[in-house]
Each structure stands twice: as C-alpha cells, then as structure tokens.
Write an enzyme that holds these catalytic residues in place. Structure first.
Site, PDB file in Angstrom:
ATOM      1  N   LYS A 121      -1.017  -7.055  -9.501  1.00  0.00           N
ATOM      2  CA  LYS A 121      -2.008  -7.162  -8.378  1.00  0.00           C
ATOM      3  C   LYS A 121      -1.634  -6.301  -7.441  1.00  0.00           C
ATOM      4  O   LYS A 121      -0.823  -6.556  -6.298  1.00  0.00           O
ATOM      5  CB  LYS A 121      -1.801  -8.591  -7.784  1.00  0.00           C
ATOM      6  CG  LYS A 121      -3.083  -9.128  -7.205  1.00  0.00           C
ATOM      7  CD  LYS A 121      -3.596  -8.482  -6.071  1.00  0.00           C
ATOM      8  CE  LYS A 121      -2.922  -8.464  -4.708  1.00  0.00           C
ATOM      9  NZ  LYS A 121      -3.491  -7.349  -3.659  1.00  0.00           N
ATOM     10  N   CYS A 174       9.823   1.884   3.489  1.00  0.00           N
ATOM     11  CA  CYS A 174      10.471   0.345   4.035  1.00  0.00           C
ATOM     12  C   CYS A 174      12.078   0.904   4.141  1.00  0.00           C
ATOM     13  O   CYS A 174      12.966   0.399   4.480  1.00  0.00           O
ATOM     14  CB  CYS A 174      10.443  -0.354   2.816  1.00  0.00           C
ATOM     15  SG  CYS A 174      11.318   0.097   1.287  1.00  0.00           S
ATOM     16  N   ARG A 190      -5.794  -2.038  -0.613  1.00  0.00           N
ATOM     17  CA  ARG A 190      -5.980  -0.671   0.301  1.00  0.00           C
ATOM     18  C   ARG A 190      -5.648   0.552  -0.746  1.00  0.00           C
ATOM     19  O   ARG A 190      -6.322   1.585  -0.393  1.00  0.00           O
ATOM     20  CB  ARG A 190      -5.026  -0.675   1.462  1.00  0.00           C
ATOM     21  CG  ARG A 190      -5.518  -1.686   2.416  1.00  0.00           C
ATOM     22  CD  ARG A 190      -4.895  -1.665   3.707  1.00  0.00           C
ATOM     23  NE  ARG A 190      -3.708  -2.617   3.646  1.00  0.00           N
ATOM     24  CZ  ARG A 190      -2.800  -2.776   4.404  1.00  0.00           C
ATOM     25  NH1 ARG A 190      -2.986  -2.150   5.646  1.00  0.00           N
ATOM     26  NH2 ARG A 190      -1.952  -3.703   4.353  1.00  0.00           N
ATOM     27  N   PHE A 227       0.727  -1.160   0.122  1.00  0.00           N
ATOM     28  CA  PHE A 227      -0.118  -0.053  -0.104  1.00  0.00           C
ATOM     29  C   PHE A 227       0.763   1.100   0.035  1.00  0.00           C
ATOM     30  O   PHE A 227       0.207   2.274  -0.484  1.00  0.00           O
ATOM     31  CB  PHE A 227      -0.995  -0.125   1.314  1.00  0.00           C
ATOM     32  CG  PHE A 227      -0.309   0.440   2.564  1.00  0.00           C
ATOM     33  CD1 PHE A 227      -0.171   1.802   2.713  1.00  0.00           C
ATOM     34  CD2 PHE A 227       0.507  -0.520   3.445  1.00  0.00           C
ATOM     35  CE1 PHE A 227       0.486   2.293   3.904  1.00  0.00           C
ATOM     36  CE2 PHE A 227       0.897   0.056   4.601  1.00  0.00           C
ATOM     37  CZ  PHE A 227       1.099   1.180   4.852  1.00  0.00           C
TER      38      PHE A 227
HETATM   39  P1  NAD Z   1       1.323  -6.701   2.975  1.00  0.00           P
HETATM   40  O1  NAD Z   1       2.273  -7.705   3.145  1.00  0.00           O
HETATM   41  O2  NAD Z   1       0.340  -6.601   4.010  1.00  0.00           O
HETATM   42  O3  NAD Z   1       0.653  -6.743   1.563  1.00  0.00           O
HETATM   43  C1  NAD Z   1       1.511  -6.781   0.395  1.00  0.00           C
HETATM   44  C2  NAD Z   1       0.795  -7.504  -0.557  1.00  0.00           C
HETATM   45  O4  NAD Z   1       0.601  -8.922  -0.021  1.00  0.00           O
HETATM   46  C3  NAD Z   1      -0.649  -6.648  -0.837  1.00  0.00           C
HETATM   47  O5  NAD Z   1      -0.644  -6.884  -2.205  1.00  0.00           O
HETATM   48  C4  NAD Z   1      -1.653  -7.586  -0.324  1.00  0.00           C
HETATM   49  O6  NAD Z   1      -2.724  -7.828  -0.822  1.00  0.00           O
HETATM   50  C5  NAD Z   1      -1.036  -9.138  -0.272  1.00  0.00           C
HETATM   51  N1  NAD Z   1      -1.269 -10.014   0.939  1.00  0.00           N
HETATM   52  C6  NAD Z   1      -1.526  -9.533   2.215  1.00  0.00           C
HETATM   53  N2  NAD Z   1      -1.425 -10.649   3.033  1.00  0.00           N
HETATM   54  C7  NAD Z   1      -1.323 -11.581   2.319  1.00  0.00           C
HETATM   55  C8  NAD Z   1      -1.150 -13.048   2.685  1.00  0.00           C
HETATM   56  N3  NAD Z   1      -1.379 -13.452   3.951  1.00  0.00           N
HETATM   57  N4  NAD Z   1      -1.261 -13.908   1.782  1.00  0.00           N
HETATM   58  C9  NAD Z   1      -0.886 -13.445   0.278  1.00  0.00           C
HETATM   59  N5  NAD Z   1      -0.861 -12.162  -0.176  1.00  0.00           N
HETATM   60  C10 NAD Z   1      -0.945 -11.211   1.057  1.00  0.00           C
HETATM   61  O7  NAD Z   1       2.329  -5.307   3.113  1.00  0.00           O
HETATM   62  P2  NAD Z   1       1.684  -3.658   3.305  1.00  0.00           P
HETATM   63  O8  NAD Z   1       1.084  -3.481   4.697  1.00  0.00           O
HETATM   64  O9  NAD Z   1       0.821  -3.451   1.880  1.00  0.00           O
HETATM   65  O10 NAD Z   1       2.958  -3.125   2.958  1.00  0.00           O
HETATM   66  C11 NAD Z   1       3.639  -2.465   4.285  1.00  0.00           C
HETATM   67  C12 NAD Z   1       4.911  -3.464   4.044  1.00  0.00           C
HETATM   68  O11 NAD Z   1       5.665  -3.337   2.944  1.00  0.00           O
HETATM   69  C13 NAD Z   1       5.920  -3.079   5.385  1.00  0.00           C
HETATM   70  O12 NAD Z   1       6.310  -4.047   6.036  1.00  0.00           O
HETATM   71  C14 NAD Z   1       7.073  -2.485   4.462  1.00  0.00           C
HETATM   72  O13 NAD Z   1       8.399  -2.693   4.966  1.00  0.00           O
HETATM   73  C15 NAD Z   1       6.832  -3.360   3.407  1.00  0.00           C
HETATM   74  N6  NAD Z   1       7.668  -2.950   2.240  1.00  0.00           N
HETATM   75  C16 NAD Z   1       8.920  -3.236   1.850  1.00  0.00           C
HETATM   76  C17 NAD Z   1       9.632  -2.670   0.771  1.00  0.00           C
HETATM   77  C18 NAD Z   1      10.871  -3.177   0.392  1.00  0.00           C
HETATM   78  O14 NAD Z   1      11.481  -2.497  -0.410  1.00  0.00           O
HETATM   79  N7  NAD Z   1      11.641  -4.180   1.282  1.00  0.00           N
HETATM   80  C19 NAD Z   1       8.818  -1.704   0.184  1.00  0.00           C
HETATM   81  C20 NAD Z   1       7.871  -1.130   0.392  1.00  0.00           C
HETATM   82  C21 NAD Z   1       7.259  -1.644   1.435  1.00  0.00           C
END
Ligand code: NAD
Length: 492
Positions: free
Chosen positions: A176, A284, A180, A152
């Site tokens: 995908k 992140c 949110r 998100f």
């Molecule tokens: P999230 O893991 O909740 O969701 C990310 C994606 O995964 C979404 O598209 C969601 O629909 C899907 N998803 C969520 N739960 C799932 C499950 N149980 N099974 C399969 N798919 C699922 O992350 P978020 O809250 O959207 O984003 C914030 C997180 O992303 C933070 O931890 C942040 O550090 C991380 N992030 C990392 C980087 C990086 O470069 N390492 C960059 C941006 C964000």
C-alpha cells in the site's frame, strides 16, 4: 493507467479497477501538473488483495527458496535495464533530483540483492543428541500474507526494504504505497508482471487511511511493516498489535549532528549541508539540528551558510539541479509557518528560503535552504519534525551538554558526530540514544545487510527492516524434537 488517468490496483496477477468512488490527483510537485488519479479505496479492494495473496500462499511457500529467488534476480536485472526510466518517475512524482532518485533506486536494488541470499539467510540450526538418540532442529517458515504501508519520501526504496525479504521467505505480499507517490510502484508492479511473478504473490492496493485500516483489521494479514510519521506509526502499532499481528512501525525523526572544534570544518560543513538539504530535507535521516561545541560555533555556521546559499534549487529533471521542491503545497505552507515560528521564538534566520520562485516552475512547491541560528532550547522548533530544507543550529559548551540536548529529543532515528577525537567519538557512540549513529557521516543510512534501526518515537516494535532482521520478521520459528524407536535411540 486507464485513459482517464485512473490508477488500477494489481491483484492476483491482473490490473483491476478499484471499487473506490473517490479519486485523488497525483501532482508533480515541481510543475503542479496532474500525473494521474489514485483511487481512495478501502475494505473491498483490500479484501480482494488479501484473498488473492491467501490463495497464492500454499503454492508459493512450497516453491523452493532457490526457485523463489530466481524472480528476484530477474527483478534486479529488469530494474538495471530500466534504471533511468524508473529514476525519472521518482523525480516526476516525488520532486527529488534525478541524482537523488538514482541513489534511492540503487539502495532499493541492494535490498533485492541481499534477499537473493535467502537460501542461506533463512536457514535454521540443529543439534544432534540433545538427549541420547534425540535430535532437535529449528526451522524457519513463512508467516502467510504480509503487508507494507509506505511513505511519500522514498517511493521505491522503502517498499523494497520489505517486499524482497517477504516474498523470498515464502510469504505473499500486499503493498500500500503512499497515495501521494503511487506511480513508481505502479511501474514496479508492471515489471513484476513482466518477469512472470506468479499471480497473487505480490499485490498492489492504492488508497489512504481506509485501505490501511482494512489491512490492519483483516484477520488473514499476519504482519504489517509501516514507515511514515510518528503519530501514524504509533496508531498502526497499537491497532495491528491489538489484532494479533506482528508489527514493525518506523516513525518520524529529528536528527542531530554534533560538531566539535577539532573536526575538519570544510568537510563537516559540506557533509552536513548535503545531509540537511538533500531530498529537500525530506529524509528520515536528514540532519535537522546541528549542535556546535565551543569554538566550532562561528566557523561551522559561516561555512554552512555559504554552502547552503549556493545550492541550485530547480525541477529535479533540469540539468544541474541540486535540490527539488517539497511534496505538496500544504507541506510548503507548514514548513514556512514553522520557520516563522522559529523566528518568533527568538532564533535568527541567517538564510531565508521562504517565498522561493523558480523560473518556469512558478507552480512548484519550492522552498530554498533555510538556516535558523541560536534556536532556543525547549522551543517548538527544537522539538518538531520539520521535514523540509531547514537546518537549525544551537550551541553547547561541552560534548556532555551536546549529548544532553539530543537526548532530550523524543525521537531516536539518527545522530552523528564530527570530530578527529577517537575518545569523543567513542563516548558519543556509547551514549547517544539513537538507532543509527554516524561518526563523520552525515546520513547514517544502514546498508541493506544491516538493520535499519531507530529508537524511541522513531520506531515501534522489536525487529527492524532489511537484512537478517527482515528474515527474522517475515519468518516464524518452529522447533522440532525427534526420536526414532530403534536400538540406537534412547531406551526407556
Ligand atoms: P504519513 O504518516 O503521512 O503516511 C505514511 C503512510 O501512512 C501512507 O501510506 C499513508 O497513506 C498512511 N497514512 C497516513 N495517515 C494515516 C492515518 N491517519 N491512518 C492510517 N494510515 C495513514 O507519512 P509521510 O508524510 O508519507 O512520510 C513522511 C514521514 O515518514 C516523516 O515523518 C518521516 O520521518 C517518516 N519516515 C520515516 C522513516 C524511518 O525509517 N523511520 C523513513 C522514511 C520516512
């Protein structure tokens, strides 16, 4: 969007109603207003997108790279023309300020620009006469259907870490986005339609876990790019690998900055302030913990408390807003609980942003900048990714001790040092176990032509996103050895 606000998928060059029976409201985090309803589809939607992408692949991979990138030039052009409109959408659905939204979009467009270099970047190499009259060449070919699952916090930039490279290399693509923040991607796909990208080359499928699982299990999807939290990244990596796919999975983070006494304290406090509280701490690469060394302790703490306390928190579209809300009510509650936990563990709350009420936006998920001083080593607050506007401070006597503290973190996304000492900076660069290192830089975000690195629990895989790594990830190497039976070839 349909009249009742339901977001469609974009499959095979057409807007299609999802087969989902369940929809979720997309909420503006500053106003609490519903912006639309996102379908929580699953396997049938994904299967339709995969079929379209598979059908488009043979023709797209035969389209010369030079012709493929013409669509990326057009995409860049149209994004420049609609820049403010897209940035506003990012602010409306994600909550970050308009300035931050513009910066996000700029970083996304930079990836499109780099991918326009594919005719050079995708080249292989060759050598004549590996044996007498025998030549050997390495060529790169696209994989086929590839997909990206994104978070998100950067509704448009993170998808653009992947899509431009994927399609420029001749793959067909499925996006995908986070359920949110699906609206900005919806708009991006309208623009892809407007520039005439051939049907099936890029497809958009909304949804949550069931859609993701369907992508992970579809045999025709050859590669998965993921960005999100660590537990999901680990799961994606395991399940997609098990199914024989190529995977890059970027996870969560807990980034540290080390502040030495010889640092320019005014500049350091300003930069760390921007790093910790920019995008309401939902980056992140945001700094989560500052480790002051020796005498830096008091000067740094006093300076940053002053700066953080004067940040203007408001709806990101309001003039002068410097920080917006966090993404959801649940996220706000989770962050406030973690602040309380920090205090219970023994940290001192030197700036408390809980319970923030912003005039006109009482329904928003606002938390003001919060600073926890003297967090106890090994406590929950020192380990947990907070992902909100909370900076922890801890103290060390030496650089070695500071590096020891950050090395004990399970994450390894980014680490920075602030100092005027070349020797200390060099030691830090050499020893800190993180993929993105900043020297007097608060957010060590790699440019589009460098890999977006990440170590330990912040990354699962081998090849990263962006730049040459993007090309490596989205191509398969083929080696050809050839001989022709003529008098100038090797004789037997
Ligand atoms: P999230 O893991 O909740 O969701 C990310 C994606 O995964 C979404 O598209 C969601 O629909 C899907 N998803 C969520 N739960 C799932 C499950 N149980 N099974 C399969 N798919 C699922 O992350 P978020 O809250 O959207 O984003 C914030 C997180 O992303 C933070 O931890 C942040 O550090 C991380 N992030 C990392 C980087 C990086 O470069 N390492 C960059 C941006 C964000």
């Amino acid at each position: 969007m349909s009249k009742n606000g339901q977001l469609p998928n974009y499959i095979n060059g057409r807007w299609q109603r999802s087969m989902a029976s369940e929809y979720m409201a997309v909420i503006n985090p500053a106003t609490g207003e519903a912006l639309g309803h996102v379908p929580l589809g699953g396997e049938p939607d994904v299967a339709a997108a995969v079929d379209a992408a598979q059908a488009a692949f043979p023709e797209w991979r035969r389209t010369p790279p030079e012709d493929r990138i013409q669509f990326l030039f057009k995409l860049k052009q149209i994004l420049e023309e609609r820049f403010d409109e897209i940035a506003r959408l990012i602010t409306i659905e994600n909550g970050k300020t308009l300035t931050e939204a513009r910066a996000e979009l700029r970083r996304g467009v930079e990836n499109i620009e780099v991918a326009c270099g594919i005719p050079v970047l995708m080249q292989g190499y060759n050598l004549e006469d590996v044996a007498r009259g025998i030549d050997e060449i390495m060529i790169r070919q696209p994989l086929g259907v590839v997909a990206a699952i994104t978070p998100f916090n950067f509704p448009v930039m993170v998808p653009l870490w992947f899509m431009p490279y994927a399609i420029a290399c001749g793959n067909t693509f499925i996006s995908k986005p986070s359920e949110r923040v699906p609206v900005t991607m919806q708009r991006l796909f309208e623009l892809l339609h407007e520039i005439g990208l051939p049907p099936g080359v890029a497809n958009l499928v909304h949804g949550a876990k069931p859609s993701v699982d369907a992508l992970l299990d579809q045999p025709s999807v050859r590669a998965i790019s993921f960005v999100g939290s660590t537990p999901v990244a680990r799961y994606i990596y395991a399940r997609a690998s098990e199914n024989g796919k190529r995977v890059q999975a970027q996870g969560g983070a807990k980034n540290h900055v080390v502040v030495l006494p010889d640092a320019d304290m005014e500049m350091t406090a300003q930069i760390v302030n921007d790093s910790a509280f920019g995008c309401a701490g939902q980056r992140c690469l945001a700094v989560s913990t500052a480790i002051t060394v020796g005498e830096a302790q008091r000067a740094f703490r006093d300076a940053i408390v002053d700066l953080a306390g004067s940040i203007r928190v408001n709806y990101g579209l309001e003039e002068g807003a410097q920080m917006g809300p966090v993404i959801t009510r649940e996220s706000q509650a989770r962050i406030e609980t973690l602040i309380a936990k920090g205090a219970n563990e023994g940290a001192t709350v030197v700036l408390d942003g809980r319970g923030a009420r912003i005039p006109k936006y009482e329904a928003g998920n606002f938390i003001k900048p919060t600073i926890l001083d003297d967090i106890p080593a090994g406590g929950e607050i020192s380990k947990t990714e907070i992902f909100g506007p909370v900076l922890s401070i801890t103290h060390a006597r030496t650089v070695d001790e500071a590096i020891g503290i950050l090395s004990s973190s399970p994450y390894g996304n980014a680490a920075s040092i602030f100092t005027n000492s070349g020797a200390a900076a060099r030691k830090f660069r050499y020893e800190a176990p993180a993929g993105n290192i900043g020297i007097n830089i608060g957010v060590a975000a790699p440019m589009a032509y460098f890999p977006f690195s990440g170590w330990k629990e912040s990354f699962f895989g081998v090849v990263h996103g962006q730049g040459r790594d993007g090309v490596e990830f989205y191509t398969e190497k083929k080696v050809v050895i050839e001989r022709w039976p003529k008098e100038w070839s090797r004789k037997f």
